[in-house]
Scaffold this active site. Sequence first.
Site, short mmCIF file in Angstrom:
data_model
loop_
_atom_site.label_atom_id
_atom_site.label_comp_id
_atom_site.label_asym_id
_atom_site.label_seq_id
_atom_site.Cartn_x
_atom_site.Cartn_y
_atom_site.Cartn_z
N ARG A 60 0.16 20.44 -15.03
CA ARG A 60 0.08 21.92 -14.99
C ARG A 60 0.61 22.67 -16.18
O ARG A 60 0.56 23.90 -16.17
CB ARG A 60 0.80 22.44 -13.73
N HIS A 70 -10.46 8.07 -9.07
CA HIS A 70 -10.27 8.18 -7.60
C HIS A 70 -11.51 7.90 -6.76
O HIS A 70 -12.05 8.78 -6.10
CB HIS A 70 -9.65 9.52 -7.21
N ASP A 103 -3.47 10.83 -8.89
CA ASP A 103 -4.08 12.16 -8.96
C ASP A 103 -3.06 13.23 -8.52
O ASP A 103 -3.41 14.19 -7.83
CB ASP A 103 -5.34 12.24 -8.10
O1 DOR Z 1 -7.76 17.63 -5.50
C1 DOR Z 1 -7.81 17.74 -6.72
N1 DOR Z 1 -7.03 18.61 -7.38
N2 DOR Z 1 -8.67 16.97 -7.42
C2 DOR Z 1 -8.88 17.19 -8.74
O2 DOR Z 1 -9.64 16.46 -9.33
C3 DOR Z 1 -8.23 18.32 -9.43
C4 DOR Z 1 -6.93 18.58 -8.79
C5 DOR Z 1 -6.21 19.79 -9.30
O3 DOR Z 1 -6.12 19.97 -10.51
O4 DOR Z 1 -5.66 20.53 -8.49
#
Ligand code: DOR
Length: 439
Positions: free
Chosen positions: A68, A234, A305
């Site tokens: 982030r 994933h 992830d």
């Molecule tokens: O669930 C997800 N959230 N899958 C993704 O590929 C992106 C991620 C996010 O950046 O929040």
Amino acid sequence: MSSPKSLLIRRARIILPNGELMVGDVLTRDRQIVEVAPEIPQTTLVTEVDAEGLTLLPGVIDPQVHFREPGLEHKEDLFTASCACAKGGVTSFLEMPNTRPLTTTQQALDDKLERASHKSLVNYGFFIGATAENLPDLLLAKPTPGIKVFMGSMHGQLLIDGETTLEAIFAKGDRLIAVHAEDQARINQRRQEFANIHDPAVHSQIQDDRAALLATQLALKLSQKYQRRLHILHLSTALEADLLRQEKPSWVTAEVTPQHLLLNTSAYKEIGTLAQMNPPLRSPHDNEVLWQALRDGVIDFIATDHAPHTLEEKAQEYPNTPSGMPGVETSLALMLTAAMQGKCTVAQVVNWMSKAVAVAYGIPNKGAIAPGYDADLVLVDLNTYHPVRREELLTKCHWSPFEGWNLIGWAKTTIVGGEIVYDKGQVNTQVRGQALTFL
Ligand code: DOR
């Protein structure tokens, strides 16, 4: 806590590169492992770590995280995320480009590397994100583990949902392409069919297994046409696992997350939108087929992830809620608990969470406990169960989809580059990781 140049880890249950277990000592010096032996004579100027009863593994390399920073630091940042890594036994991570600004240029990549050098307690690498316009950046940007392509489940510049644009990316260059494989056209169509339903369980129906299969088929087709190194992020469905079982070229790899192995659509009833992610959770049957594919080598390794969102964001009404869940703090304990339950072996966990990742991404000197390898290590406790507790989590989002799960194999001590970065609940915030290199 001191920052020793040399560590002597004593009486550990060491998982050796061949998967065998040896009780013995490990000596590190200047960021590297220099000796592994049943008993290493004591010398001065070393810091001793008594590992009696603990198991020593290579540190986890998590090859798919969203940390982030920059731009979305209210959810997480490189410091908080790397503290969570240290606690989870994760000593290296590969981070995704959907930050603000997007990581789609050398400049944005350099900015992340610079930030991480100041803030990250563990080692780091950053993907370059594909847009319809940045082919030159995709060819030249460095250092990067590869090109991230969102075939679906994304909006704005990072969405590559046209076959022509996708093919142009596959056709040019030779570096690894990592795909988020969901078919956006099918998702758009099903979103309309299921409009006005606010039960988050519908998420798994909208972004169904067919949407995942269609995109994985297309990525495989292009990879075969251009013999292009492809990594499928994933993997979530039995359909895709069966497809890969039938045809998986030697230059294709795939990963699975602990949540796609251990959670399924029944989680929506218990934790609501906290179970919402992309690609979505699937059925118990998918869980089983993914486990088998992992054990059989059809799926190569594990990624979390890690995609934190705040509880306020998750408290909105579906479909306004963001998709994603955190994972770096719980992944190793989840997988080791599965090993203790007989789903796999500890040696397989080490391979899937460390060695196989290093091999797939060409990260030199990581993923094994042997002289010459980097001293990125984790001592885990395979004797004591402890529940996942919200108040103990270090991720800035402060929640986990696994809260209440009683797990074994928690990291007791985590070592990055020969320095103790986490020990019995305490993070040493002075330690800094290094930028990863890719062959
Ligand atoms: O669930 C997800 N959230 N899958 C993704 O590929 C992106 C991620 C996010 O950046 O929040």
